[in-house]
Design a protein around this motif. Structure first.
Motif, PDB file in Angstrom:
ATOM      1  N   LEU A 263     -10.515  11.595   0.654  1.00  0.00           N
ATOM      2  CA  LEU A 263     -11.765  10.892   0.948  1.00  0.00           C
ATOM      3  C   LEU A 263     -12.734  11.044  -0.210  1.00  0.00           C
ATOM      4  O   LEU A 263     -12.973  12.151  -0.695  1.00  0.00           O
TER       5      LEU A 263
ATOM      6  N   CYS B 199     -18.614   6.141   2.917  1.00  0.00           N
ATOM      7  CA  CYS B 199     -17.238   6.294   2.430  1.00  0.00           C
ATOM      8  C   CYS B 199     -16.977   5.284   1.325  1.00  0.00           C
ATOM      9  O   CYS B 199     -16.985   4.070   1.567  1.00  0.00           O
TER      10      CYS B 199
ATOM     11  N   LEU C 157     -12.726   2.106   7.392  1.00  0.00           N
ATOM     12  CA  LEU C 157     -13.623   3.144   6.872  1.00  0.00           C
ATOM     13  C   LEU C 157     -14.129   2.846   5.466  1.00  0.00           C
ATOM     14  O   LEU C 157     -15.233   3.259   5.097  1.00  0.00           O
TER      15      LEU C 157
ATOM     16  N   LEU D 103     -19.698   6.706   7.582  1.00  0.00           N
ATOM     17  CA  LEU D 103     -18.769   7.366   8.498  1.00  0.00           C
ATOM     18  C   LEU D 103     -19.516   7.908   9.716  1.00  0.00           C
ATOM     19  O   LEU D 103     -19.854   9.079   9.791  1.00  0.00           O
TER      20      LEU D 103
ATOM     21  N   ILE E 135     -15.442   6.723  12.950  1.00  0.00           N
ATOM     22  CA  ILE E 135     -14.307   7.641  12.724  1.00  0.00           C
ATOM     23  C   ILE E 135     -13.352   7.576  13.924  1.00  0.00           C
ATOM     24  O   ILE E 135     -12.133   7.499  13.761  1.00  0.00           O
ATOM     25  N   GLN E 136     -13.920   7.565  15.103  1.00  0.00           N
ATOM     26  CA  GLN E 136     -13.105   7.497  16.314  1.00  0.00           C
ATOM     27  C   GLN E 136     -12.300   6.191  16.343  1.00  0.00           C
ATOM     28  O   GLN E 136     -11.105   6.186  16.665  1.00  0.00           O
TER      29      GLN E 136
ATOM     30  N   ALA F  61      -9.568   6.443  13.860  1.00  0.00           N
ATOM     31  CA  ALA F  61      -8.517   7.362  14.317  1.00  0.00           C
ATOM     32  C   ALA F  61      -7.609   6.648  15.316  1.00  0.00           C
ATOM     33  O   ALA F  61      -6.383   6.814  15.301  1.00  0.00           O
TER      34      ALA F  61
ATOM     35  N   ALA G  51      -9.221  12.180  13.100  1.00  0.00           N
ATOM     36  CA  ALA G  51     -10.663  12.400  13.319  1.00  0.00           C
ATOM     37  C   ALA G  51     -11.070  13.798  12.889  1.00  0.00           C
ATOM     38  O   ALA G  51     -12.081  13.995  12.201  1.00  0.00           O
TER      39      ALA G  51
ATOM     40  N   ILE H  46     -11.108  14.114   8.989  1.00  0.00           N
ATOM     41  CA  ILE H  46     -12.273  13.505   8.347  1.00  0.00           C
ATOM     42  C   ILE H  46     -13.505  14.394   8.584  1.00  0.00           C
ATOM     43  O   ILE H  46     -14.271  14.690   7.657  1.00  0.00           O
ATOM     44  N   ASP H  47     -13.655  14.842   9.807  1.00  0.00           N
ATOM     45  CA  ASP H  47     -14.771  15.749  10.112  1.00  0.00           C
ATOM     46  C   ASP H  47     -14.737  16.995   9.246  1.00  0.00           C
ATOM     47  O   ASP H  47     -15.754  17.431   8.714  1.00  0.00           O
TER      48      ASP H  47
END
Lengths: 157, 758, 288
Positions: free
Chosen positions: C199, C208, C232, C237, C242-243, C246, C275, C278-279
Motif C-alpha cells: 500500500l 490511497c 481502493l 481509505l 475498506i470493508q 475486502a 481488512a 489494510i488496517d
C-alpha cells in the motif's frame, strides 16, 4: 545411467572420500555409511527436525539433502559437539534442565540451538522460538527446552 | 513429614548424557551383519475379499530373499486379550481397512523390498465399507467380522443407585452430545524391530516396545513358539504414548522372515505407516444427561457412548471400560447410568493412547459441568468443589479411593491462575476455563495382572545393581526407580547400575503404561531394597558381632549406633558375602496388586481395582482472534495430586508434555479420514504443536502421600493430558461464548460459532 | 527414493542443454518440495539437474529495485539487511515458510516454480508486481509473475527454460507491505489463506495512491484481487470502503473445500484478513 558419484566431505572435522548413488540422502549416508546414528529419522519429509545437521554453518534437515549435493561441505553432527566425556555447554544445559525425555528429538534440537547461538549469542525468547520452530518434540511440551537454551546462553557467557 | 536425601530431589534423567551425545542406541540404530530389510504390503482398499495374491514376479526380483503371505504364517488371531482376539498378522481372506497387512518381503535393502511390494499382484473383490459407527450398527450395514452382529464388538451397561429416582430429585436437567476425534501418538521414533531366529525357533528381538514381557507372550501365542525361547530386549525407546504396547504384525512378521531366511531382519515403519496403520485414540460420541440440585449437587448422571473401534479390537474393550470407570468415579454422584458400545468400522483401529479413554470421558463430562455451572449461575470451580471426591471414600460404583487431593488441586490452581480476579475483570476476547480429572495412578488389576518385578543385588565391591522389567520410554523411570533404591540404600542413585527391559534377565513387568511404573515397579524396587538392606544388616551384625537392632546404615557403612569405630564398609560386606560366605546378597521385590475386592464386577467394572487414584485440575486462559477464530493459549496451570513427587523435575516434564499434547488435541490434532483413507498422514498436515504454539505451563504438585504408594507416590504419566481439552474449550466459551462440543476446536469451528452469533 | 542421474552444470547454457538432452529431467534447486515428491512417488525424475553449481544464481542485488537470483535461499531473503530495510514485507513472508532448516535450503525460485497456490513467496511477490527473467535455449526472456502460474503446481515454463532472476521494481520501496498467513499453528504450516498487501497511502489523510493485494491458497493459482484494488486506488481509505474492498477480494477468491478448510471459511478469511491487513498497515508506526 544412475552411476555412483564421488564426493569428499568433512564430517566432524574428519575427511571422507565416498562413492554414492544420487538417491542417497545425507541422512542415510551419515547413519548407514558413516555409522553416525545420533542423527535421527523422524519423518523423512523435513517436517520434524530430528535429522537436523549443520552443513557449512547452516542447519538443514538431512533427509531432504542429497549426499551428492554436499560434495566439499563441512558437516557437524551431534557426535561432533562434545570433546570426549566433556559435554558441549548446550548438551550440558539440555541434561541439567530436564529438556531430554525420550531423546529422539534431542540431537536435532541441540544442533539447531548450536546454530542459533552461533548466530545470536543472547537471543530473545521470540528468536529462540523462531529458530526452533521446525524441531518437533512430543515428550517435553517444549518448556524445559526453552529453559535449556536459556541456560546454555548463560553457560556460554 | 519424612526427610529424604534423594527422594524429592530434582535429579536430571540418568540417560540424558547418552542422549545428548547421540550415543544412545535406539532400535533403528542397530545394524547386524547380513541384516535384511523387511517391508509390508498393505491394503489400499478399506474392505475387500482377497481372491488371489500373485507373488511370482516379486520373488524373481534380484535381492528379494523371502516373501510371506497368509499361507506361510500361523492363522492365529490376537488382541491384548484372547477373549477379544480378532486380528491376523497377515490377512487371509479379507481386508478390513486401508493399511491391513497382506504380505511381507525381506530383501537385501529397503529399495528392493519396496520394489518387490510393487510387483505383488492382489486380486480383490471390493466390498461395501462403513466408516461411521452410527451407520455401522444399523441393520444391513456392511459387516466387518462375520461372527460379530451389527458390528458391535462389546457393550457395557451399568447402573448405580437409581437413575430414574436421581433425575426425579433434580432441580435442573441438562442433556447434550459431545464428540472427540482420532489422535495419533506421534512418538518421533516410529515402530522398529530387528529379529533373529534359529532353525530351532530360538528368537532374539530388539524392538521399540513399551511392554517387552507381554510382547514375548503374544509373539509366542501368535507364532506358536514356546515363550521361553523368545528373548525380547528393548533398546532406548523414542517415545510411545500407548502406541507400543500391542503386538504389531510387523514384529511377528519380522520373526518369520528371519526364520525363513536364516538372517537378521529389520522392519522399520515409515511415518506414513505410523499414521495409517498403527493405533490411534478412539473417536467417541458421548450423549450425556445430568440432573443437579440448585445448590450444585449432582444427583444423577447418565452417559450413552459409542466408541469407534476401527477395524480391530486392540485395547478397545478395555478403553470402553476405562471410559466408564473414569466418567463414573469422578465426583460424588449417587445415581449413575452408563451404556457404551464399541463399534467396528472400516478404518484404522483405536488402541491405548495416553489417558486410555479418559480424555474423551473428561471432555464430555467437564464441558457439561461448565454448562451446568452457567445454568446454575455458579462458579465452575465451586461447582466442582461441591461434588469433589474426598479421601477414603467408596464411590457409588464401588471404587475405593485412598488418598485424594482433588479439592486441593482445584483451590491451588484457582489461586495460581488468579481465576477470581480474571473472572471479575473480563477482557474482550479473553477467557478462562477449568476442568478436573481422575485417573489411575498405578494401572489396575482388573485383568488379574498388574505385575512388576525387581531384583537388587550387592556387588562384591559394595556397589548395587538393579534389575527390573520396567522400562524407561523417556518418562524417566530409570531415574525415579534408582532414586527410590538409592534412598533406601543410602547411596548416590547414579552409582546403582541398571538392567532393564530384557525378558531373559529381569523379572517380568507388565510394561510402561497405565501410569503404573512409579507405583508398581516402585513398590517392587522398594521391597527389594528393604529386603537387601535387611540382609546387609544381618551380615553386618554377624561380622561385627552386634545385635542387628543396634546397627545403622549410613554413608556406605554399617556401624554400631554410638560407636562409629565399630563399622564395616559396603565394600567389606560385599566382598565377604561373595568370597567368604559364598552367599551374595540379593533381594527381590514383586508387585501384583491391589487385592481384587469382592465388589469388583469384571462386566461393568464396578469396584474397579486401582492401587491408587490420582486427581488433577487444569486451568487455561485463552484469547480468540475474531477475524479468524484462532485461539491462543496465553496461560496454563496444571495442578496434579501425585501422592509424592519422587523427582519434581521429571514430574514437571510429564505435566508439561501431557498438557501440550492435550492442547494439540483440543485445538488441531485430528487424524482425518475420507472414505477410510487417512488424508493427513504426515507432520505438515497432522498438526503437532510447535514450540511457537505453546504457552508456559505452570505445574503445581499436590502431595497427598498415598498410604500404599512407594514413598507415598502415585503415577502421573497419562494424567497430564486428561482434563486439558475441556479446560481449553471452557475457556473459549468464557472468551467469546462459542461452545465447542466436538473436538478439535479448530479455527474454522470457532469462527463459524462467532459468525452464528452475528 | 527411486534411482536417477545427477548432473551439476557449471553454467546456465549447460543447464539448458542438459534439460534438453535427458529423459524426464527435473531441475533441482533447494529440493524441499521435489525430494518429498520423489519420496512419495508423486514425481519420478530420471535425471536431476542441480542448478546450485551456476555462479551468481543466488545473489541479491540492489539498485533501488531488487534483483534476486532464483536460487537465493528463502533464509537469505528473510535475513538480508537490505530487504529488511527496503521491503520488509518480503522478509516477513519468507520467515513464515517452513522451518529454518527448510528456509536454509528452499529457494525463492524453487518456491515459485513448484507452482503451489499456497506458496509463501508467490503471494508476496505477486503483490510486488515483480518480473521474472528466464534463461532459455534462445536467450533471455522476461515476463510478469502474474503471467507465470497456470494452475495448481503448473507454470508456463517450457522444457528449455530456467527461471534465473526475480526483479522487484524500484517503486515498491515506497510502499508499505504486510503478509498475513492463516494456519492452525504459528509455524510450519501451509497457509489456509495467504494475503499480501502493498500500500502506498498518505497516512495523515488516509488517501490511497496505489494498492496491490495478492491472495494465496484460494484459487488454482496465486491471484491478485484486482476488483478490490480498483475500489481502493486513488480513494480515501474509509472503514466502509475498506470493508467493501475486502468483500470484493473475497468475491474474487474461488477456493476449494478440502480437509484443511471449507471454501466458505476461506472466503470469509480473505475478507477479514484483507481488512485487517489494510488496517494494520495504516496503523503501523514505523514506515516501510
Amino acid at each position: 545411467m544412475e552411476s555412483k558419484h564421488r564426493i569428499q566431505i568433512t564430517v566432524n572435522e574428519e575427511e571422507h572420500d565416498l562413492l554414492v548413488h544420487p538417491n542417497r540422502t545425507l541422512l542415510d549416508l551419515l547413519r548407514y555409511d558413516l555409522g553416525l546414528t545420533g542423527t535421527k529419522e523422524g519423518c523423512d519429509e523435513g517436517d520434524c527436525g530430528a535429522c537436523t545437521v549443520i552443513v557449512n554453518g547452516k542447519v538443514m534437515t538431512s533427509c531432504l539433502v542429497l549426499a551428492v549435493e554436499v560434495d566439499g561441505a563441512a558437516i557437524t553432527t551431534i557426535e561432533g559437539l562434545h570433546q570426549g566425556d566433556e559435554l558441549h555447554p548446550i548438551q550440558q544445559a539440555f541434561v541439567d534442565s530436564g529438556a531430554v525425555q525420550c531423546g529422539f528429538c534431542t540431537p536435532g534440537m541441540i544442533l539447531t540451538t548450536k546454530a542459533l547461538l552461533d548466530e545470536i549469542s543472547d537471543p530473545s525468547e521470540d528468536e529462540i522460538k523462531h529458530y526452533l520452530e521446525g524441531n518437533l518434540c512430543r515428550c517435553t511440551g517444549y518448556t524445559k527446552i526453552l529453559d535449556a537454551v536459556n541456560n546454555a546462553v548463560q553457560l556460554l557467557k | 513429614m519424612a526427610n529424604f536425601s534423594i527422594v524429592g530431589k530434582r535429579i536430571p534423567h540418568r540417560d540424558a548424557v547418552e542422549k545428548v551425545k547421540g550415543s544412545a542406541i535406539f532400535t533403528s540404530d542397530i545394524k547386524l551383519s547380513g541384516m535384511l530389510h523387511g517391508k509390508i504390503l498393505r491394503s489400499p482398499v478399506p474392505h475387500a475379499k482377497i481372491r488371489n495374491i500373485d507373488i511370482s514376479k516379486a520373488v524373481k526380483l534380484k535381492g528379494v530373499k523371502a516373501i510371506l503371505t497368509s499361507k506361510d504364517v500361523p492363522l492365529i488371531k490376537y488382541s491384548i486379550s484372547p477373549t477379544w482376539a480378532d486380528k491376523l498378522i497377515l490377512a487371509d481372506t479379507k481386508v478390513r481397512y486401508i493399511g491391513d497387512e497382506i504380505a511381507a518381503v525381506a530383501a537385501v535393502d529397503e529399495e528392493i523390498a519396496e520394489e518387490a511390494l510393487e510387483l505383488i499382484e492382489v486380486d480383490w473383490e471390493e466390498l461395501p465399507a462403513v466408516f461411521d459407527p452410527l451407520e455401522a450398527v444399523q441393520p444391513g450395514a456392511p459387516r466387518l467380522h462375520d461372527e460379530v452382529e451389527n458390528n458391535i464388538s462389546k457393550t457395557m451397561s451399568m447402573e448405580c443407585g437409581s437413575i430414574e429416582e436421581g433425575f426425579a430429585e433434580a432441580d435442573v436437567i441438562l442433556e447434550d452430545t459431545f464428540q472427540t476425534q482420532a489422535q495419533s501418538h506421534c512418538s518421533l521414533e516410529t515402530h522398529c524391530c530387528i529379529a533373529t531366529c534359529s532353525p530351532t525357533d530360538d528368537v532374539k528381538m530388539w524392538v521399540s516396545t513399551q511392554a517387552p514381557h507381554p510382547l514375548r507372550q503374544r509373539l509366542a501365542a501368535t507364532l506358536n513358539i514356546d515363550a521361553a525361547k523368545i528373548h525380547v530386549s528393548a533398546p532406548f525407546i523414542g517415545g510411545a504414548f500407548g502406541n507400543k504396547i500391542d503386538l504389531e504384525p510387523a514384529q511377528a512378521l519380522c520373526v518369520l522372515l528371519a526364520k525363513k531366511t536364516g538372517k537378521p531382519v529389520k522392519i522399520e515403519h515409515s511415518r506414513k505407516e505410523q499414521f495409517i496403520a498403527t493405533r490411534m485414540r478412539h473417536p467417541t460420541r458421548c450423549k450425556l444427561k445430568f440432573g443437579v440440585k440448585r445448590d450444585g449437587t449432582i444427583v444423577a448422571k447418565q452417559a450413552e457412548v459409542v466408541l469407534d473401534n476401527g477395524a480391530y479390537n486392540s485395547h478397545g474393550p478395555a478403553v470402553l471400560a476405562y471410559h466408564n470407570v473414569m466418567f463414573s468415579t469422578l465426583y460424588r454422584v449417587k445415581n449413575i447410568k452408563y451404556d457404551g458400545r464399541l463399534v467396528y468400522t472400516n478404518k484404522n483401529w483405536g488402541g491405548a493412547c495416553r489417558g486410555y479413554g479418559d480424555p474423551q470421558a473428561s471432555f464430555a463430562q467437564e464441558v457439561m459441568l461448565d454448562m451446568i455451572a452457567e445454568e446454575l449461575k455458579m462458579d465452575p470451580i465451586d461447582l466442582r468443589l461441591k461434588n469433589a471426591n474426598i479421601p477414603n471414600e467408596v464411590t457409588a460404583n464401588a471404587v475405593q479411593i485412598t488418598s485424594c487431593g482433588l479439592k486441593e488441586c482445584l483451590t491451588q490452581a484457582r489461586d495460581k491462575s488468579e481465576w477470581t480476579t480474571k473472572k471479575a475483570h473480563k477482557q474482550k476476547y479473553r477467557g478462562i476455563g477449568v476442568a478436573a480429572m481422575i485417573y489411575t495412578g498405578g494401572g489396575s488389576i482388573g485383568s488379574g495382572f498388574n505385575y512388576s518385578g525387581a531384583t537388587l543385588q550387592m556387588n562384591a565391591d559394595g556397589t548395587f545393581h538393579l534389575l527390573m522389567g520396567a522400562l524407561d520410554i523417556g518418562q524417566g523411570s530409570n531415574t525415579v526407580l534408582t532414586q527410590m533404591a538409592a534412598e533406601i540404600m543410602g547411596v548416590d542413585p547414579e552409582s546403582i547400575s541398571l538392567t532393564t527391559a530384557d525378558t531373559d534377565t529381569t523379572f517380568p513387568c507388565m510394561g510402561t503404561f497405565g501410569s503404573r511404573v512409579t507405583f508398581c515397579a516402585g513398590s517392587a524396587v522398594t521391597e527389594a531394597a528393604h529386603g537387601l538392606k535387611k540382609q546387609i544388616l544381618e551380615t553386618g551384625a554377624e561380622m561385627l558381632e552386634a545385635n542387628i537392632d543396634d546397627l545403622e546404615m549410613k554413608e556406605k557403612k554399617v556401624f554400631v549406633k554410638g560407636s562409629p569405630d565399630r563399622s564395616l564398609s559396603y565394600a567389606e560386606i560385599g566382598a565377604a558375602s561373595f568370597y567368604k560366605k559364598k552367599k551374595p546378597l540379593v533381594a527381590h521385590g514383586y508387585y501384583n496388586g491391589p487385592e481384587v475386592p469382592p465388589e469388583f464386577n469384571p462386566v461393568t467394572y464396578e469396584g474397579y481395582p486401582s492401587p491408587a487414584l490420582v486427581f488433577g485440575t487444569h486451568l487455561a486462559e485463552v484469547e480468540v482472534d475474531p477475524a479468524t477464530g484462532k485461539v491462543e493459549v496465553l496461560n496454563f496451570v496444571a495442578a496434579h495430586d501425585l501422592g509424592r513427587a519422587i523427582n519434581p523435575l521429571l514430574v514437571e516434564g510429564q505435566i508439561e508434555g501431557g498438557a501440550v499434547q492435550g492442547i494439540g488435541w483440543a485445538l488441531m490434532e485430528n487424524l482425518q479420514f475420507e472414505n477410510g483413507e487417512v488424508v493427513n498422514p504426515n507432520f505438515h498436515d497432522y498438526k503437532m504443536l510447535t514450540i511457537k504454539d505453546v504457552p508456559k505451563i505452570s505445574s503445581l504438585l499436590v502431595e497427598t502421600v498415598d498410604p500404599n504408594g512407594p514413598f507415598g507416590a502415585k503415577g502421573i504419566g497419562e494424567c497430564a493430558m486428561v482434563p486439558t481439552a475441556p479446560a481449553i474449550v471452557n475457556a473459549i466459551y468464557d472468551a467469546v461464548g462459542v461452545r465447542i462440543k466436538d473436538l478439535p476446536a479448530t479455527t474454522e469451528k470457532v469462527f463459524q460459532g462467532l459468525k452464528t452469533q452475528g | 527414493m527411486k534411482r536417477f542421474d545427477y548432473i551439476r552444470p557449471g553454467n546456465m547454457a549447460d543447464a539448458i542443454a542438459a534439460l534438453q538432452a535427458n529423459d524426464e529431467p527435473y531441475l533441482l534447486a533447494g529440493g524441499t518440495d521435489l525430494l518429498i515428491g520423489m519420496k512419495t512417488n508423486a514425481v519420478k525424475p530420471k535425471c536431476l539437474i542441480d542448478l546450485k553449481g551456476i555462479p551468481g544464481i543466488d545473489c541479491i542485488e540492489y539498485d533501488n529495485g531488487f534483483k534476486l537470483g532464483a536460487l537465493t535461499t528463502v533464509r537469505d531473503v528473510e535475513v538480508s539487511p537490505l530487504i529488511r530495510e527496503k521491503i520488509p514485507a518480503l522478509s516477513e513472508a519468507a520467515a513464515t515458510l517452513g522451518s529454518i532448516q527448510i528456509r536454509n535450503r528452499a529457494t525463492i525460485g524453487g518456491n515459485l516454480c513448484h507452482g503451489s497456490p499456497a506458496a509463501d513467496m508467490a503471494a508476496i511477490l505477486l503483490a510486488m508486481n515483480c518480473e521474472l527473467q528466464m534463461a532459455t535455449g534462445n536467450g533471455a526472456k522476461t515476463m510478469g509473475l502474474d503471467q507465470f502460474f497456470t494452475g495448481p503446481n503448473s507454470t508456463v515454463l517450457n522444457r528449455n527454460e530456467v527461471l534465473a532472476q526475480i526483479i522487484i521494481p524500484k517503486e515498491i520501496g515506497q510502499f508499505k507491505g504486510i503478509y498475513l498467513k492463516h494456519g492452525p499453528r504459528k509455524a510450519m504450516d501451509i497457509g489456509i489463506v495467504n494475503i499480501a498487501i502493498l500500500l502506498d497511502a498518505d497516512v495523515s489523510s488516509g488517501f490511497c495512491n496505489q494498492i496491490m493485494i495478492a491472495l494465496g491458497a484460494v484459487a488454482p493459482r496465486p491471484i491478485r484481487a484486482k476488483k478490490a484494488e480498483a475500489l481502493l486506488n486513488a480513494n480515501r481509505l474509509t472503514p466502509e470502503l475498506i470493508q467493501e474492498a475486502a468483500e470484493a477480494a473475497s468475491d474474487e477468491a474461488t477456493p476449494i473445500s478440502d480437509f484443511r478448510a471449507s471454501a466458505g471459511y476461506r472466503k470469509d478469511l480473505v475478507k477479514n484478513l484483507v481488512a485487517k491487513g489494510i488496517d494494520q498497515i495504516l496503523n503501523s508506526k514505523d514506515p516501510s
